[in-house]
Enzyme design. Structure first.
Site, PDB file in Angstrom:
ATOM      1  N   ARG A 165       0.815  -1.220   0.000  1.00 40.54           N
ATOM      2  CA  ARG A 165       0.000   0.000   0.000  1.00 40.54           C
ATOM      3  C   ARG A 165       0.845   1.265   0.000  1.00 40.54           C
ATOM      4  O   ARG A 165       1.846   1.362   0.709  1.00 40.54           O
ATOM      5  CB  ARG A 165      -0.903   0.005   1.240  1.00 40.54           C
ATOM      6  CG  ARG A 165      -1.597  -1.308   1.481  1.00 40.54           C
ATOM      7  CD  ARG A 165      -2.414  -1.297   2.764  1.00 40.54           C
ATOM      8  NE  ARG A 165      -3.514  -0.349   2.711  1.00 40.54           N
ATOM      9  CZ  ARG A 165      -4.302  -0.087   3.758  1.00 40.54           C
ATOM     10  NH1 ARG A 165      -4.083  -0.687   4.912  1.00 40.54           N
ATOM     11  NH2 ARG A 165      -5.289   0.777   3.636  1.00 40.54           N
ATOM     12  N   GLY A 171      -6.521   8.202  -3.330  1.00 40.92           N
ATOM     13  CA  GLY A 171      -6.645   7.586  -4.652  1.00 40.92           C
ATOM     14  C   GLY A 171      -5.607   8.029  -5.676  1.00 40.92           C
ATOM     15  O   GLY A 171      -5.671   7.638  -6.835  1.00 40.92           O
ATOM     16  N   MET A 220      -2.228   7.524  -5.564  1.00 47.47           N
ATOM     17  CA  MET A 220      -1.148   6.578  -5.798  1.00 47.47           C
ATOM     18  C   MET A 220      -1.702   5.159  -5.790  1.00 47.47           C
ATOM     19  O   MET A 220      -2.901   4.967  -5.702  1.00 47.47           O
ATOM     20  CB  MET A 220      -0.074   6.775  -4.741  1.00 47.47           C
ATOM     21  CG  MET A 220       0.672   8.076  -4.957  1.00 47.47           C
ATOM     22  SD  MET A 220       1.880   8.369  -3.696  1.00 47.47           S
ATOM     23  CE  MET A 220       0.889   8.458  -2.250  1.00 47.47           C
ATOM     24  N   ARG A 229      -8.048   8.078   9.076  1.00 43.03           N
ATOM     25  CA  ARG A 229      -7.398   9.389   8.898  1.00 43.03           C
ATOM     26  C   ARG A 229      -8.426  10.458   9.221  1.00 43.03           C
ATOM     27  O   ARG A 229      -9.624  10.185   9.233  1.00 43.03           O
ATOM     28  CB  ARG A 229      -6.896   9.559   7.457  1.00 43.03           C
ATOM     29  CG  ARG A 229      -8.031   9.496   6.443  1.00 43.03           C
ATOM     30  CD  ARG A 229      -7.498   9.578   5.013  1.00 43.03           C
ATOM     31  NE  ARG A 229      -8.517   9.074   4.093  1.00 43.03           N
ATOM     32  CZ  ARG A 229      -8.288   8.479   2.950  1.00 43.03           C
ATOM     33  NH1 ARG A 229      -7.070   8.288   2.536  1.00 43.03           N
ATOM     34  NH2 ARG A 229      -9.271   8.068   2.184  1.00 43.03           N
ATOM     35  N   ARG A 288      -6.433  56.508  -0.522  1.00 38.85           N
ATOM     36  CA  ARG A 288      -5.231  56.704  -1.325  1.00 38.85           C
ATOM     37  C   ARG A 288      -5.498  57.756  -2.393  1.00 38.85           C
ATOM     38  O   ARG A 288      -6.514  57.703  -3.080  1.00 38.85           O
ATOM     39  CB  ARG A 288      -4.832  55.386  -1.992  1.00 38.85           C
ATOM     40  CG  ARG A 288      -3.600  55.512  -2.864  1.00 38.85           C
ATOM     41  CD  ARG A 288      -3.220  54.201  -3.503  1.00 38.85           C
ATOM     42  NE  ARG A 288      -4.179  53.808  -4.527  1.00 38.85           N
ATOM     43  CZ  ARG A 288      -4.112  52.664  -5.197  1.00 38.85           C
ATOM     44  NH1 ARG A 288      -3.163  51.799  -4.926  1.00 38.85           N
ATOM     45  NH2 ARG A 288      -5.003  52.384  -6.120  1.00 38.85           N
ATOM     46  N   SER A 296       1.805  51.597   4.460  1.00 43.08           N
ATOM     47  CA  SER A 296       0.974  50.473   4.038  1.00 43.08           C
ATOM     48  C   SER A 296       1.710  49.776   2.904  1.00 43.08           C
ATOM     49  O   SER A 296       2.043  50.396   1.898  1.00 43.08           O
ATOM     50  CB  SER A 296      -0.391  50.980   3.565  1.00 43.08           C
ATOM     51  OG  SER A 296      -1.155  49.909   3.082  1.00 43.08           O
ATOM     52  N   THR A 313       1.940  45.332  -1.686  1.00 46.11           N
ATOM     53  CA  THR A 313       2.762  44.199  -2.126  1.00 46.11           C
ATOM     54  C   THR A 313       2.461  43.734  -3.540  1.00 46.11           C
ATOM     55  O   THR A 313       3.217  42.943  -4.085  1.00 46.11           O
ATOM     56  CB  THR A 313       2.624  43.009  -1.150  1.00 46.11           C
ATOM     57  OG1 THR A 313       1.233  42.760  -0.947  1.00 46.11           O
ATOM     58  CG2 THR A 313       3.300  43.311   0.162  1.00 46.11           C
ATOM     59  N   ASN A 314       1.373  44.210  -4.139  1.00 46.26           N
ATOM     60  CA  ASN A 314       1.159  43.874  -5.564  1.00 46.26           C
ATOM     61  C   ASN A 314       2.263  44.510  -6.403  1.00 46.26           C
ATOM     62  O   ASN A 314       2.989  43.832  -7.120  1.00 46.26           O
ATOM     63  CB  ASN A 314      -0.188  44.380  -6.069  1.00 46.26           C
ATOM     64  CG  ASN A 314      -1.364  43.692  -5.412  1.00 46.26           C
ATOM     65  OD1 ASN A 314      -1.182  42.704  -4.717  1.00 46.26           O
ATOM     66  ND2 ASN A 314      -2.539  44.216  -5.633  1.00 46.26           N
ATOM     67  N   CYS A 373      -1.817  46.315   2.175  1.00 43.62           N
ATOM     68  CA  CYS A 373      -3.073  46.440   1.438  1.00 43.62           C
ATOM     69  C   CYS A 373      -3.012  45.716   0.094  1.00 43.62           C
ATOM     70  O   CYS A 373      -3.924  45.800  -0.703  1.00 43.62           O
ATOM     71  CB  CYS A 373      -3.447  47.902   1.245  1.00 43.62           C
ATOM     72  SG  CYS A 373      -2.252  48.814   0.261  1.00 43.62           S
TER      73      CYS A 373
END
Ligand code: ADP
Ligand code: MG
Ligand code: MG
Length: 876
Positions: free
Chosen positions: A93, A102, A104, A337, A619, A765, A768-769, A832
């Site tokens: 197994r 399912g 493997m 599990r 902004r 602020s 991060t884009n 932001c």
């Protein structure tokens, strides 16, 4: 030095899933608590790694350990591998650290050959059972180990059923099954030009190798991509004595959950089949019986099973998904599990377990996946209606939820249709642009042919909570001609109905009934617990009062980003803003700005009202001005007439505004430097709105944010405009309104000189884009084109625009946090960018000590939960 690679269940550490895989570890646990488990041992994931290191060879050392354990297994069971009189049969197994259901392979009934089968027939006096096991083994081994297509075996099996008139596999007699075995062997010979291997030891070693290899089969690889499971974990292999559910009507096999995985109801839920083996239940060979039927058929086995299920729940303190087999009236457990579950079930189970005293509130918080909450917050399709629905294509699941409506190919037309009374319209575009905002807002759902998970359509749709499928390249969109073709060339025209599932990416033909999202008691309870634990503030990105209201309903504690320009795309305003852009003199521009002022003021008043008592970060204008001008010839001509400028002159202006690289062009604070009167007007709108709302008794906390700063002199200059304007207004006002001025940190240089910027900025602020674009040096709109190759070649395993790059971008943030605080210890710090709504990125933000994260309104609950989990994880 020798290493231990093989662990019998009785000696294995049940907590060590890294080493033994989830299945192997839990079998060890079950053995430890004295449950009826067929004996066995587990070959570790380290052996799998070794196998790959040695170029797909099992070393002599590991092989020796396997044989030693096999010998031990023979002693314990009193059976001998390959012995015709009293044979030991085993299963081989797969089992990775994280459950990959399912994905493997597993081989059953291993150790059979003609001689062993003959012996076993005598000792069991059950020829049908032996033949049934043998044919299963030949098929599984040939498929998994030798790569012979499973369907070829299925075809033979079906042929035998047909020619004997059997409807069910159980109706095949021993003789029929012997025919099947003969045909299987012939098939094997035809494919491999050699006989089916008869040596059990060879069968075993080859099967173990095949299970190792199954870690890299296509299914498993793509599953890992979706669930972000590292490729280098590998799988363990468990070798276990077979028990047989196919010995007759006193035997069977089944799967069950300790609680209902769709609703969470605390009641055993599952299915079983009499006289069956392995995956028969799941494979749908016969219609299985509900688990309660077992109570009638084998009451004692049922009682035992219920008590085992309870024991397992008590042990793991979570809902269990179990596999079991009954051999001649005796119950064996084969697997357990933590069960997968829907979001609704996840909440109910977590909360029930707390009230049952099994776990505490923090365990409950840790148990629910933040992303799952998404399911609860959006409309879904009616389950029954969905069954009859036809999928036409699949795109990216860009913004969750379900939407159904008539097709419209143009954003302006969406509004017209809605105003004319259409209640549900789906906007279909090749891709969207800022001009489409209003139409996107009026639409029930959005479908685009191009673009990725962070395309304009996807980002905006998520913020608005509109269902969206992006990058649906399987359809061909003809915007101008107003139709699209699916891959079979079926035509869908304006006015036809389609339905989108933004959580899966499936596009359906026709109208499908939807059901509303429900905020349940359970949901509110869990949110309350999360709020008690988290320390990070949760703000929302919201541009309109409507978004702000929703954000607040979802628990936002402020607005972290109001993109003031989003308000300009409104039909009535766009001409005022265009007038401002096209102005030839400052006078003209001021006149246009005077028209915009009351509109902006009204917007901000609405926001302050909704956010009474909470901060609102606004902004200043950020995008390059050409985004507000038309690109199509007809629209340009129309505008020329409207603005009373000669066409050639308008075209000249548009050409002049065109930029080679708008990302790095004339935008952000650079606009305020060129046109200070814009910043002045916007500040005026903010402060006047604040004064007006204060008059109404509303507590306003305005914060003005200056975008795209890279140098302190820029900040100093724009800040002076803001402060002068505000001071003048407040001088004559009866209210002493406290406002903050701060900056976005998105250009790398800003992070580097954050200590200097903090002299002028009261808050940072992290955008991060843009920061991700600048740090990596690629544009988010184009990255999708090559990131796919990066994933394929293992260079990246995730999109840095979705999951914050903690190493690169994250270091910049850490540095800016430290530098900013050095200058101004009480500086307010937040994020932001889109990452503010991503759980792993939120955990990072928590770890570097930000004050808040800001995300789209619909992700606020996700962020609240993720922020609580971040605190819990940080203690570990
Ligand atoms: P998967 O990971 O795909 O669920 P498993 O290793 O659990 O694969 O095997 C699938 C099924 O095979 C099990 O659910 C069980 O019914 C059957 N099986 C596995 N090992 C044995 C065994 N030793 N005796 C009887 N049945 C077994
Ligand atoms: Mg299983
Ligand atoms: Mg930006």
């Amino acid at each position: 030095m020798s290493n231990r690679y093989v662990w019998p269940f009785s000696e294995a550490d049940g907590k060590n899933k890294e080493l033994l895989g989830g299945k192997g570890a839990n079998l060890a646990v079950m053995t430890g608590i004295g449950l009826p488990i067929p004996w066995g041992f587990t070959v570790s994931t380290e052996a799998c790694a070794d196998y790959y290191e040695k170029n797909e060879v099992i070393s002599a050392e590991i092989e020796a350990q396997i044989y030693a354990n096999l010998l031990e297994l023979e002693k314990i069971t009193g059976k001998t591998f390959g012995d015709p009189i009293n044979p030991l049969l085993v299963s081989v197994r797969s089992g990775a650290r994280a459950s990959m259901p399912g994905m493997m392979d597993t081989i059953l009934n291993l150790g059979l050959n003609d001689e062993v089968a003959a012996g076993l027939t005598i000792s069991t006096d059950n020829e049908r059972f032996v033949c049934d096991s043998y044919r299963r083994f030949i098929q599984m081994f040939s498929d998994v180990v030798m790569g012979i297509d499973k369907s070829k075996f299925d075809a033979i099996f079906e042929f035998e059923k047909k020619s004997t008139g059997a409807e069910l596999d159980t109706e095949l007699t021993a003789d029929n099954l012997k025919d099947v075995i003969k045909m299987y062997k012939a098939l094997y010979y035809g494919e491999k030009k050699s006989s089916f291997p008869t040596d059990p030891k060879l069968q075993l070693i080859e099967s173990i190798k095949a299970v190792f290899r199954s870690w890299n089969n296509e299914r498993a690889v793509s599953y890992r991509r979706i669930y972000q499971i590292p490729d280098d974990w590998g799988t363990a292999v468990t070798i276990q004595e077979m028990v047989f559910g196919n010995m007759g009507d006193d035997s069977g096999t089944g799967v069950a959950f300790t609680r209902n995985p769709s609703t969470g109801e605390n009641k055993l839920f599952g299915e079983f089949l009499i006289n069956a083996q392995g995956e028969d239940v799941v494979a749908g060979i016969r219609t299985p019986l509900a688990i309660v039927e077992l109570k009638v058929i084998m009451p004692e086995v049922y009682e035992e099973f219920v008590s085992i299920a309870n024991k397992l729940e008590d042990h793991f303190r979570d809902m269990q998904d179990m596999e079991f087999t009954i051999e001649k009236g005796k119950l064996f457990m084969l697997q357990t599990r933590n069960g997968k579950r829907t979001a609704a079930a996840a909440l109910k189970i977590a909360i029930d377990l707390v009230s049952e005293g099994m776990i505490n509130e923090e365990d409950a918080i840790a148990m629910v996946q933040p992303e799952q909450l998404d399911q609860l917050l959006h409309q879904g399709f009616d389950k029954i209606a969905l069954k009859n629905a036809n999928v036409i294509a699949k795109g990216l699941p860009a913004s969750p939820g379900a939407a159904t409506g008539i097709i419209c190919f143009n954003a302006q037309d969406v509004d017209k249709l809605v105003k004319a009374g259409a209640s549900k319209v789906i906007l279909v575009r090749s891709e969207t642009s800022p001009e489409d905002i209003e139409g996107m807002h009026s639409a029930t759902g959005i479908l685009t042919g191009r673009g990725g998970m962070t395309s304009h359509a996807a980002v905006v749709a998520r913020q608005m909570g509109r269902c969206c499928i992006a990058g649906c390249s399987e359809i061909n969109i003809f915007e101008k001609e107003k139709y699209f073709l699916d891959s079979k060339n079926n035509k869908y025209s304006e006015g036809d109905y389609i339905s989108l599932n933004g959580s899966t990416g499936y596009l359906y033909d026709g109208e499908i009934a939807t059901v509303d999202a429900t905020v349940t008691e359970d949901f509110l309870t869990l949110m309350k617990w999360a709020d008690e634990v988290r320390t990070l503030g949760i703000y929302a990105n919201a541009d309109t009062p409507e978004d702000a209201r929703r954000a607040r309903e979802f628990g936002a504690e402020g607005i972290g980003l109001c993109r003031s320009e989003h308000m300009f795309f409104d039909k009535k305003r766009i001409s005022a803003i265009r007038e401002m852009i096209l102005a030839r003199t400052e006078m003209q521009r001021k006149r246009a700005l005077d028209k915009l002022l009351p509109m902006q003021r009204g917007d901000f008043e609405g926001l302050f009202k909704e956010m009474d008592g909470l901060p609102v970060i606004i902004r200043l204008l950020d995008p390059p001005l050409h985004e507000f001008l038309p690109t199509e010839q007809v629209d340009i001509e129309e505008l020329a007439v409207e603005m009373e400028i000669p066409l050639f002159e308008l075209k000249q202006i548009i050409t002049k505004l065109k930029e080679f690289n708008p990302l790095m062009g004339h935008r952000g604070c650079r606009l305020a430097v060129t046109y200070p009167e814009i910043a002045e007007m916007q500040t005026r709108a903010v402060i006047e709105a604040a004064i007006n709302m204060s008059r109404e008794g509303i507590k306003v906390i305005p914060e003005i944010m200056i975008p795209l700063i890279g140098d302190e002199k820029e900040l100093k200059y724009v800040k002076s405009i803001v402060v002068n304007t505000a001071t003048n207004l407040l001088l004559t006002s009866e209210f002493d309104i406290h406002y903050k001025v701060g900056t976005m940190i998105e250009i790398p240089r800003a992070a580097i000189i954050a200590d200097i910027l903090a002299e002028y900025a009261e808050f940072f602020s992290f955008g991060t884009n843009d920061m991700t674009q600048f740090v990596f040096g690629y544009s988010r709109d184009d990255a999708d084109k090559f990131l796919f190759d990066y994933y394929k070649k293992g260079i990246f395993d995730k999109n840095p625009f979705e999951k914050l790059d903690q190493i690169g971008v994250g270091s910049m943030m850490k540095m800016a946090v430290a530098l900013g605080r050095r200058t101004r210890p009480d500086i307010e710090l937040g994020i932001c960018g889109e990452h503010g709504g991503d759980p792993s990125s939120i955990e990072f933000c928590n770890s570097i000590g930000l004050d808040y994260v800001s995300c789209s309104p619909f992700r606020v609950p996700i962020a609240r939960l993720a922020a609580a989990q971040a605190v819990i994880n940080s203690r570990k």
